[in-house]
Design a protein around this motif. Structure first.
Motif, PDB file in Angstrom:
ATOM      1  N   UNK A  44      40.431  80.117  64.745  1.00 26.01           N
ATOM      2  CA  UNK A  44      40.578  79.092  64.436  1.00 26.01           C
ATOM      3  C   UNK A  44      40.729  78.466  66.000  1.00 26.01           C
ATOM      4  N   UNK A  45      41.007  79.450  67.005  1.00 26.10           N
ATOM      5  CA  UNK A  45      41.294  78.741  68.380  1.00 26.10           C
ATOM      6  C   UNK A  45      39.646  78.892  68.683  1.00 26.10           C
ATOM      7  N   UNK A  46      39.377  79.656  68.271  1.00 25.35           N
ATOM      8  CA  UNK A  46      37.321  80.219  69.537  1.00 25.35           C
ATOM      9  C   UNK A  46      37.152  79.048  68.978  1.00 25.35           C
ATOM     10  N   UNK A  47      37.189  78.537  67.501  1.00 24.03           N
ATOM     11  CA  UNK A  47      35.777  77.088  66.867  1.00 24.03           C
ATOM     12  C   UNK A  47      36.609  75.863  67.463  1.00 24.03           C
ATOM     13  N   UNK A  48      37.742  75.661  67.439  1.00 29.17           N
ATOM     14  CA  UNK A  48      38.441  74.891  68.519  1.00 29.17           C
ATOM     15  C   UNK A  48      38.293  74.580  70.197  1.00 29.17           C
ATOM     16  N   UNK A  49      37.867  75.460  71.046  1.00 31.28           N
ATOM     17  CA  UNK A  49      37.713  75.801  71.940  1.00 31.28           C
ATOM     18  C   UNK A  49      35.893  75.334  72.088  1.00 31.28           C
ATOM     19  N   UNK A  50      34.863  75.994  71.128  1.00 32.72           N
ATOM     20  CA  UNK A  50      33.655  75.526  71.130  1.00 32.72           C
ATOM     21  C   UNK A  50      33.604  73.572  71.049  1.00 32.72           C
ATOM     22  N   UNK A  51      34.588  73.586  69.900  1.00 36.21           N
ATOM     23  CA  UNK A  51      34.408  71.932  69.881  1.00 36.21           C
ATOM     24  C   UNK A  51      34.625  70.619  71.455  1.00 36.21           C
ATOM     25  N   UNK A  80      35.496  57.159  77.461  1.00 36.40           N
ATOM     26  CA  UNK A  80      35.171  58.200  75.333  1.00 36.40           C
ATOM     27  C   UNK A  80      36.629  58.564  75.239  1.00 36.40           C
ATOM     28  N   UNK A  81      37.094  58.372  74.328  1.00 32.49           N
ATOM     29  CA  UNK A  81      38.581  59.674  74.255  1.00 32.49           C
ATOM     30  C   UNK A  81      37.439  60.943  73.168  1.00 32.49           C
ATOM     31  N   UNK A  82      37.579  62.093  73.598  1.00 32.00           N
ATOM     32  CA  UNK A  82      36.953  62.953  72.549  1.00 32.00           C
ATOM     33  C   UNK A  82      38.127  63.944  71.883  1.00 32.00           C
ATOM     34  N   UNK A  83      38.118  64.973  71.117  1.00 32.24           N
ATOM     35  CA  UNK A  83      38.869  65.636  70.616  1.00 32.24           C
ATOM     36  C   UNK A  83      38.980  66.071  69.389  1.00 32.24           C
ATOM     37  N   UNK A  84      38.920  67.159  68.817  1.00 30.11           N
ATOM     38  CA  UNK A  84      38.708  68.365  68.032  1.00 30.11           C
ATOM     39  C   UNK A  84      38.911  68.070  66.314  1.00 30.11           C
ATOM     40  N   UNK A  85      38.497  68.465  65.458  1.00 28.28           N
ATOM     41  CA  UNK A  85      39.069  68.826  64.565  1.00 28.28           C
ATOM     42  C   UNK A  85      40.023  68.952  64.213  1.00 28.28           C
ATOM     43  N   UNK A  86      40.638  68.662  63.475  1.00 21.27           N
ATOM     44  CA  UNK A  86      42.020  68.568  62.471  1.00 21.27           C
ATOM     45  C   UNK A  86      41.718  70.332  62.469  1.00 21.27           C
ATOM     46  N   UNK A  99      43.659  86.673  76.551  1.00 21.04           N
ATOM     47  CA  UNK A  99      42.647  86.989  77.743  1.00 21.04           C
ATOM     48  C   UNK A  99      41.803  86.300  77.652  1.00 21.04           C
ATOM     49  N   UNK A 100      40.967  85.286  76.153  1.00 20.53           N
ATOM     50  CA  UNK A 100      40.970  84.482  75.759  1.00 20.53           C
ATOM     51  C   UNK A 100      41.091  82.904  77.162  1.00 20.53           C
ATOM     52  N   UNK A 101      42.511  83.128  76.397  1.00 18.16           N
ATOM     53  CA  UNK A 101      42.559  81.747  77.570  1.00 18.16           C
ATOM     54  C   UNK A 101      42.631  81.811  79.412  1.00 18.16           C
ATOM     55  N   UNK A 102      43.119  82.667  79.466  1.00 20.05           N
ATOM     56  CA  UNK A 102      42.207  82.642  80.714  1.00 20.05           C
ATOM     57  C   UNK A 102      41.358  81.964  80.955  1.00 20.05           C
ATOM     58  N   UNK A 103      39.794  82.537  80.349  1.00 20.35           N
ATOM     59  CA  UNK A 103      39.194  81.917  80.896  1.00 20.35           C
ATOM     60  C   UNK A 103      38.978  80.006  80.103  1.00 20.35           C
ATOM     61  N   UNK A 104      40.115  79.744  79.636  1.00 23.82           N
ATOM     62  CA  UNK A 104      39.827  78.367  79.342  1.00 23.82           C
ATOM     63  C   UNK A 104      40.477  78.214  79.924  1.00 23.82           C
ATOM     64  N   UNK A 153      44.088  69.361  75.130  1.00 26.29           N
ATOM     65  CA  UNK A 153      42.968  70.108  75.804  1.00 26.29           C
ATOM     66  C   UNK A 153      42.332  71.466  75.424  1.00 26.29           C
ATOM     67  N   UNK A 154      41.264  71.808  76.376  1.00 27.90           N
ATOM     68  CA  UNK A 154      41.144  73.883  76.175  1.00 27.90           C
ATOM     69  C   UNK A 154      41.822  74.050  75.827  1.00 27.90           C
ATOM     70  N   UNK A 155      43.041  74.014  76.188  1.00 30.96           N
ATOM     71  CA  UNK A 155      44.707  74.770  76.891  1.00 30.96           C
ATOM     72  C   UNK A 155      45.032  74.377  75.360  1.00 30.96           C
ATOM     73  N   UNK A 156      45.053  73.626  74.226  1.00 30.28           N
ATOM     74  CA  UNK A 156      46.010  73.248  73.079  1.00 30.28           C
ATOM     75  C   UNK A 156      45.890  74.805  72.688  1.00 30.28           C
ATOM     76  N   UNK A 157      44.523  74.704  71.815  1.00 35.04           N
ATOM     77  CA  UNK A 157      45.371  75.984  70.466  1.00 35.04           C
ATOM     78  C   UNK A 157      45.647  76.889  71.401  1.00 35.04           C
ATOM     79  N   UNK A 158      45.000  77.375  72.346  1.00 28.78           N
ATOM     80  CA  UNK A 158      45.661  78.750  73.204  1.00 28.78           C
ATOM     81  C   UNK A 158      47.588  78.860  73.311  1.00 28.78           C
TER      82      UNK A 158
END
Length: 203
Positions: free
Chosen positions: A56-63, A27-33, A118-123, A80-85
């Motif tokens: 926005x970064x936090x919302x996309x990470x959860x998605x 399956x291909x996964x992705x976040x919303x625009x 700081x959040x990006x460390x967790x991501x 990836x979860x790194x993209x928005x950061x």
């Protein structure tokens, strides 16, 4: 196998992730625009404030985390979860439309920049524990959008920052190049070598 296709805006992540998903039967996964919540006064990503960008970064990470969890044992992630950061950190430092890829960082970074760092460390920890490989799609073609949503210099800065981030995670990075067929062929072959244990970090 859990794979993340990475690269800057316009590099061809979506095209490759779709082809790779079909080829591997995953399956291909992705976040919303990447845009503000519906109903916000500002609707353009370019118009969002520094604080709204954190939201926005936090919302996309959860998605992304939820979508990847729902995909089960294997998936191809468009981004990836790194993209928005990476996007936020680069934007805080250089603005939206730097003229040169060797631009100097802005003086007096906003407080939101430290929050994102700081959040990006967790991501990053999540990414290192989750993805079996990154497939890095480089900037090989100019943007075709008119006008382009980001400058070519900003795109180069995104590429450089993403490359530096993933290199430090201890996860194999497959760098593809060429046309769509060549990129897919190389990605599939090297992912096969990773699955067989013949390809390690630093590819």
């Amino acid at each position: 196998m859990k794979v993340a296709v990475i690269g800057a805006y316009g590099n061809g992540k979506t095209t490759l992730s779709k082809s790779l998903s079909a080829e591997l039967g995953l399956p291909r996964v992705h976040a919303t625009p990447m845009a503000l919540q519906q109903g916000a006064v500002r609707t353009s990503l370019e118009e969002c404030t520094d604080l709204e960008l954190v939201q926005l970064v936090a919302r996309r990470l959860v998605e992304r985390v939820n979508a990847e969890a729902a995909a089960g044992a294997g998936f191809v992630s468009d981004g990836s979860v790194l993209h928005e950061f990476v996007y936020a950190a680069t934007r805080y430092r250089y603005g939206l439309h730097p003229r040169e890829a060797v631009a100097e960082e802005r003086s007096g970074l906003p407080k939101e920049a430290e929050i994102v760092e700081r959040i990006s460390v967790e991501a990053g920890m999540y990414a290192a524990q989750t993805y079996r490989a990154f497939i890095y799609v480089p900037n090989e073609r100019p943007l075709v959008n008119e006008p382009p949503p980001i400058s070519e210099a900003f795109r180069d800065l995104l590429d450089g920052r993403m490359s530096a981030v993933v290199e430090g995670l201890g996860v194999p990075v497959i760098r593809v190049k060429g046309d769509e067929r060549q990129r897919l062929s190389l990605a599939v072959r090297l992912l096969g070598e990773i699955g067989a244990g013949h390809l390690e970090v630093g590819t």
